[in-house]
Design an enzyme around this catalytic site. Structure first.
Site, PDB file in Angstrom:
ATOM      1  N   GLU A 440     -61.281 -71.699  24.599  1.00 15.24           N
ATOM      2  CA  GLU A 440     -60.036 -72.343  24.167  1.00 15.24           C
ATOM      3  C   GLU A 440     -60.207 -73.006  22.796  1.00 15.24           C
ATOM      4  OE1 GLU A 440     -57.661 -71.421  25.801  1.00 15.24           O
ATOM      5  OE2 GLU A 440     -58.632 -70.855  27.659  1.00 15.24           O
ATOM      6  N   GLY A 441     -61.026 -72.398  21.954  1.00 16.23           N
ATOM      7  CA  GLY A 441     -61.318 -72.947  20.636  1.00 16.23           C
ATOM      8  C   GLY A 441     -62.583 -73.779  20.708  1.00 16.23           C
TER       9      GLY A 441
END
Length: 596
Positions: A440-441
């Site tokens: 998610e980054g």
């Protein structure tokens, strides 16, 4: 062994004493919710997670998922646990009532999520991905799509996935190649491949609803040309039940360091039928809606691991006999003292403790703001809450997962050699928690998002929701004898944060690399100051109550001791963080690329 008791007393403290839960119950959407209901829900959730999910955690890790002929089989016991999860209404807890959800605050949902992640992180990814997909569909899907898919996703009968990453591009989604071709009936045909798709294929639900990023033929280059599509595993018949298999196939599952009971899939889309979600070329807008929800959820994964690692380490430290206390035998009737008596073991246990309790307090603060942003009574109230959530989302994702991994490693260190072997299940915490700092980054991307987007947004307005209450608390408590030197310590760290914020703003305008060089340290600094503020508030509440005789006296006394440890042993890091930020980029960027 993996040891876990739901931290219900601390959750109650955070909800009803540290934060004002009545702020939520005053909202029309939660008018039928009160603290007693929240406590009952969390108590039942604690039973389910500790009695059903925890026993499957180690066995699921050892067995893993299997792929045969495009079909993924989850470990033994997962299907029955998922059935109980859905039948218990847990999948619908915070979902909107208009589609069959229970409509409880997201604040309660996040506390349930913490318990799920603590007891079985792999299991939690399946409903977690569904939740992220539902956020995007609710905000950007057509009324027809929402009516068709949301009720079944909320009930858990159908699950969801987010299909973003491709082999040649990770964070830089502007490079993706999956194509979508419009059809005469208003649908689209998608072709391409995706990797690292959590819950992309499994045997828990009867249908999987993929939200897929793809590019139309007339799309502009880069991220401005990305669209979002709903692509079900099974197409729906006229009566709304799953029918013909769509052109989606699982071609492989990743062999991972951890979360082995979670199916991380490679998916091939071969002329798969899909429906546009939102406007053409505006998929990034919808993607960020689900990504932000997932980023907060991933942060809670770090919190869950921190809590279970702490509890497991405490249990072992009290049982493991080794050496004698430096101050003399504490348990002379035993052949040796338990290792809990040793200062360095206490250092590790206290670090894990303040990591978990501090992150729980901060996570609840952000979750309450999320509820207000969604259901607040007036536009200004909602806007202020949205600003605060925007600022703190990268902090929650990055710092919580950093601290969760730190706690998992400290738990392993507490166990010594027994932590390194698989028998006790502590090394699983290390393996499982490591991915949360990446997906998610990555946490570096979160830091860049914080300094590059969230700080300058609205001329710095996002900072008000954090800076103003801290400044007010310091002003109101400078002479408060209950807090002693904590207010001084908070004021000093807050001052460093203010100076760092100004320096990043000034230097970053002239040279973006200066902001990039400071980003990770700045995110840690803003996180530490946030925790320091909440620990100081905790002490202000706990000190008077610690003098009252009763069953809670020990709880409040422990809160005070934990806060003192945080201020003595953790918050001083803020000074070094400021010095690193002040140093700038020079030494970091000095070497030529080919000198590495």
């Amino acid at each position: 062994m993996q040891t876990y008791t739901p931290p219900l007393r601390d959750m109650k403290f955070v909800l009803t004493e540290l934060h004002d839960f009545s702020r939520l119950t005053a909202l029309e959407a939660f008018s039928e919710v009160d603290a007693d209901l929240a406590e009952t829900v969390l108590e039942e959730g604690g039973k389910f997670t500790s009695e059903v999910l925890l026993p499957l955690n180690m066995s699921g890790d050892r067995e893993g998922c299997r792929l045969e002929n495009g079909v993924v089989t989850t470990p033994h016991g997962f299907r029955d646990a998922y059935r109980q999860f859905c039948e218990g209404g847990w999948s619908a807890l915070s979902a909107p009532p208009e589609y069959g959800g229970q409509g409880l605050p997201e604040t309660i949902g996040m506390m349930l999520s913490e318990m799920i992640c603590a007891t079985n992180l792999s299991f939690g990814l399946y409903p977690g991905l569904t939740g992220g997909a539902m956020v995007a569909l609710r905000k950007y899907g057509s009324e027809e799509l929402k009516a068709q898919y949301l009720p079944k996703m909320i009930s858990g009968e159908w699950s969801g996935s987010m299909c973003l990453t491709e082999a040649h591009c990770g964070t830089d989604l502007g490079l993706l190649r999956t194509k979508a071709v419009p059809q005469e009936d208003g649908t689209y045909r998608l072709s391409g491949s995706k990797i690292f798709i959590s819950a992309g294929e499994h045997d828990l639900s009867e249908n999987i609803i993929h939200l897929v990023l793809a590019r139309l033929a007339d799309a502009p280059a880069g991220i401005k040309g990305i669209s979002l599509f709903l692509v079900p595993k099974f197409l729906l018949r006229d009566d709304g039940t799953p029918g013909e298999r769509n052109g989606v196939l699982c071609t492989g599952i990743e062999h991972k360091m951890g979360i082995k009971a979670s199916a991380t899939c490679q998916l091939a889309f071969d002329d798969a039928k899909g429906w546009l979600v939102g406007a053409p070329h505006k998929g990034m807008q919808a993607m960020f809606a689900m990504m932000n929800a997932e980023r907060l959820g991933v942060g809670i994964q770090g919190l869950g691991i921190a809590e279970v690692a702490y509890q497991s380490a405490v249990a072992y430290a009290k049982e493991r006999l080794q050496g004698r206390s430096l101050a003399g035998a504490k348990y002379p009737a035993l052949p040796a003292d338990p290792i809990v008596v040793h200062p360095d073991v206490r250092r590790m246990l206290m670090t894990m403790r303040v990591n978990a309790e501090g992150c729980r307090a901060l996570g609840a603060w952000v979750a309450m703001a999320l509820d207000v942003a969604e259901h607040g009574g007036d536009e200004r109230e909602r806007r202020d809450a949205e600003d605060f959530v925007a600022l703190m989302t990268p902090v929650v994702k990055a710092m919580f997962t950093d601290l969760g991994f730190e706690s998992a490693n400290l738990a392993m260190q507490t166990y010594g050699g027994h932590g390194y072997i698989a028998d006790h299940g502590v090394e699983q915490f290390v393996r499982d928690s490591r991915i949360a700092m990446i997906y998610e980054g990555t946490n570096g991307i979160q830091a860049l998002d914080l300094v590059g987007r969230k700080l300058p947004a609205h001329m710095g307005r996002n900072l008000r929701g954090l800076f103003h209450p801290i400044a007010a608390f310091i002003a109101e408590n400078k002479e408060n004898p209950l807090l002693g030197e904590m207010v001084t310590g908070l004021e000093r760290a807050f001052g460093a944060l203010q100076l760092a914020t100004g320096q990043i703003a000034e230097r970053g305008m002239k040279d973006p690399e200066e902001a990039g060089a400071a980003a990770t340290d700045y995110l840690r600094l803003i996180g530490l100051v946030s925790l320091a503020y909440l620990w100081a508030r905790t002490v202000a509440i706990a000190v008077p109550k610690s003098f009252a005789a009763g069953p809670d006296q020990a709880f409040y006394s422990a809160k005070i001791a934990s806060a003192r440890f945080f201020y003595d042993r953790v918050l001083p890091e803020s000074a070094s963080l400021y010095l690193k930020i002040k140093a700038g980029k020079a030494s970091m960027m000095a070497l030529a690329d080919d000198a590495f």
